[in-house]
Scaffold this motif. Structure first.
Motif, mmCIF file in Angstrom:
data_model
loop_
_atom_site.group_PDB
_atom_site.id
_atom_site.type_symbol
_atom_site.label_atom_id
_atom_site.label_comp_id
_atom_site.label_asym_id
_atom_site.label_seq_id
_atom_site.Cartn_x
_atom_site.Cartn_y
_atom_site.Cartn_z
ATOM 1 N N GLU A 12 0.905 -1.433 0.067
ATOM 2 C CA GLU A 12 0.073 -0.053 0.017
ATOM 3 C C GLU A 12 0.751 1.238 0.016
ATOM 4 O OE1 GLU A 12 -2.691 -0.541 3.220
ATOM 5 O OE2 GLU A 12 -3.977 -1.869 2.390
ATOM 6 N N GLN A 13 1.912 1.289 0.815
ATOM 7 C CA GLN A 13 2.700 2.551 0.751
ATOM 8 C C GLN A 13 3.619 2.525 -0.563
ATOM 9 O OE1 GLN A 13 3.185 4.743 3.076
ATOM 10 N NE2 GLN A 13 1.389 3.682 4.158
ATOM 11 N N ALA A 14 4.156 1.344 -1.165
ATOM 12 C CA ALA A 14 4.561 1.594 -2.461
ATOM 13 C C ALA A 14 3.569 2.079 -3.509
ATOM 14 C CB ALA A 14 4.966 0.104 -2.857
ATOM 15 N N GLY A 18 4.254 5.349 -5.694
ATOM 16 C CA GLY A 18 4.038 5.558 -6.937
ATOM 17 C C GLY A 18 2.949 6.374 -7.564
ATOM 18 N N LYS A 19 1.969 6.849 -6.855
ATOM 19 C CA LYS A 19 0.993 7.638 -7.153
ATOM 20 C C LYS A 19 1.641 8.994 -7.100
ATOM 21 C CE LYS A 19 -3.784 9.297 -6.462
ATOM 22 N NZ LYS A 19 -4.928 8.870 -6.376
ATOM 23 N N ILE A 21 4.587 9.839 -7.426
ATOM 24 C CA ILE A 21 5.595 10.167 -8.505
ATOM 25 C C ILE A 21 4.807 10.316 -9.809
ATOM 26 C CG2 ILE A 21 7.342 8.968 -9.922
ATOM 27 C CD1 ILE A 21 8.415 7.360 -7.392
ATOM 28 N N THR A 22 3.814 9.703 -9.810
ATOM 29 C CA THR A 22 3.309 10.004 -11.330
ATOM 30 C C THR A 22 2.436 11.515 -11.023
ATOM 31 O OG1 THR A 22 1.235 8.942 -10.402
ATOM 32 C CG2 THR A 22 2.724 7.499 -11.917
ATOM 33 N N GLU A 23 2.222 12.001 -9.996
ATOM 34 C CA GLU A 23 1.404 13.615 -9.609
ATOM 35 C C GLU A 23 2.784 14.319 -9.572
ATOM 36 O OE1 GLU A 23 -0.761 12.756 -6.517
ATOM 37 O OE2 GLU A 23 -2.342 11.733 -7.565
ATOM 38 N N SER A 24 4.073 14.125 -9.822
ATOM 39 C CA SER A 24 5.168 15.042 -9.432
ATOM 40 C C SER A 24 5.223 15.671 -10.795
ATOM 41 C CB SER A 24 6.319 14.254 -9.195
ATOM 42 O OG SER A 24 6.789 13.573 -10.567
ATOM 43 N N GLU A 25 5.823 17.111 -10.538
ATOM 44 C CA GLU A 25 6.114 17.865 -11.776
ATOM 45 C C GLU A 25 6.996 17.318 -12.678
ATOM 46 O OE1 GLU A 25 5.379 21.331 -13.966
ATOM 47 O OE2 GLU A 25 4.515 20.693 -12.228
ATOM 48 N N ASP A 26 7.960 16.445 -12.219
ATOM 49 C CA ASP A 26 8.894 15.891 -13.155
ATOM 50 C C ASP A 26 8.196 14.781 -14.299
ATOM 51 O OD1 ASP A 26 11.165 17.287 -12.238
ATOM 52 O OD2 ASP A 26 11.815 15.653 -10.986
ATOM 53 N N LEU A 103 15.034 11.602 -10.691
ATOM 54 C CA LEU A 103 13.833 11.509 -9.365
ATOM 55 C C LEU A 103 13.630 9.799 -9.282
ATOM 56 C CD1 LEU A 103 11.536 12.557 -7.638
ATOM 57 C CD2 LEU A 103 10.113 12.226 -9.498
ATOM 58 N N LEU A 104 13.543 8.885 -10.090
ATOM 59 C CA LEU A 104 13.448 7.601 -9.468
ATOM 60 C C LEU A 104 14.592 6.950 -8.739
ATOM 61 C CD1 LEU A 104 11.539 6.290 -12.811
ATOM 62 C CD2 LEU A 104 10.623 6.901 -10.764
ATOM 63 N N ASP A 105 15.939 7.382 -9.315
ATOM 64 C CA ASP A 105 17.092 6.924 -8.761
ATOM 65 C C ASP A 105 17.154 7.521 -7.286
ATOM 66 O OD1 ASP A 105 17.834 5.797 -11.174
ATOM 67 O OD2 ASP A 105 19.289 7.199 -11.719
#
Length: 148
Positions: A12-14, A18-19, A21-26, A103-105
């Motif tokens: 759930e935390q993952a 993930g959400k 990150i997909t909502e991030s500006e990058d 960002l992912l790194d």
């Protein structure tokens, strides 16, 4: 039973991460630039041409310098790669791709370090790269013939 609940909570935390990150500006910039890339007819043509040439390149790599079109294909693939990389839309897209990868790194490194300082997190998308030399000419990669 306790292990199952912990696993579910971690998943759930993952999902939340993930959400985020997909909502991030990058990610938004990356998504918009990717859309712009595929709407740019010139860029799409360059990518298609490069993909077709890459098939010839792969064929040449099986035989190396002994292929009759070796010099011609090697020159053309370098020219097409340069043209592709120098196209404004492609260059802008690649910048946003690199920013998102950073960002992912960073997230991967934070997660790894929060578990143990001994855990190594991949950097610069290294997990996605081929571990081999990528060279198919039989020289062991020393010739530098890899186009991509």
């Amino acid at each position: 039973m306790l292990a199952n609940i912990e696993v579910i909570e971690a998943l759930e935390q993952a999902e939340k991460l993930g959400k985020m990150i997909t909502e991030s500006e990058d990610f938004k910039v990356y998504k918009n630039r990717k859309k712009a890339l595929y709407e740019d007819r010139d860029a799409v043509k360059l990518m298609d041409d490069f993909s077709k040439m890459k098939e010839h390149y792969d064929d040449v790599q099986r035989f190396g310098r002994y292929h009759p079109d070796y010099s011609k294909i090697m020159k053309e693939i370098r020219e097409q790669k340069r043209d592709l990389d120098m196209h404004d839309t492609v260059a802008i897209y690649k910048q946003s791709e690199t920013q998102l990868q950073t960002l992912l790194d960073d997230v991967s490194e934070i997660i790894a370090q929060s578990i143990s300082p001994n855990i190594k997190a991949p950097r610069d998308g290294i997990a996605l790269k081929d571990s081999g030399s990528g060279c198919g000419c039989g020289s062991g990669g020393s010739c530098g013939c890899q186009a991509s």
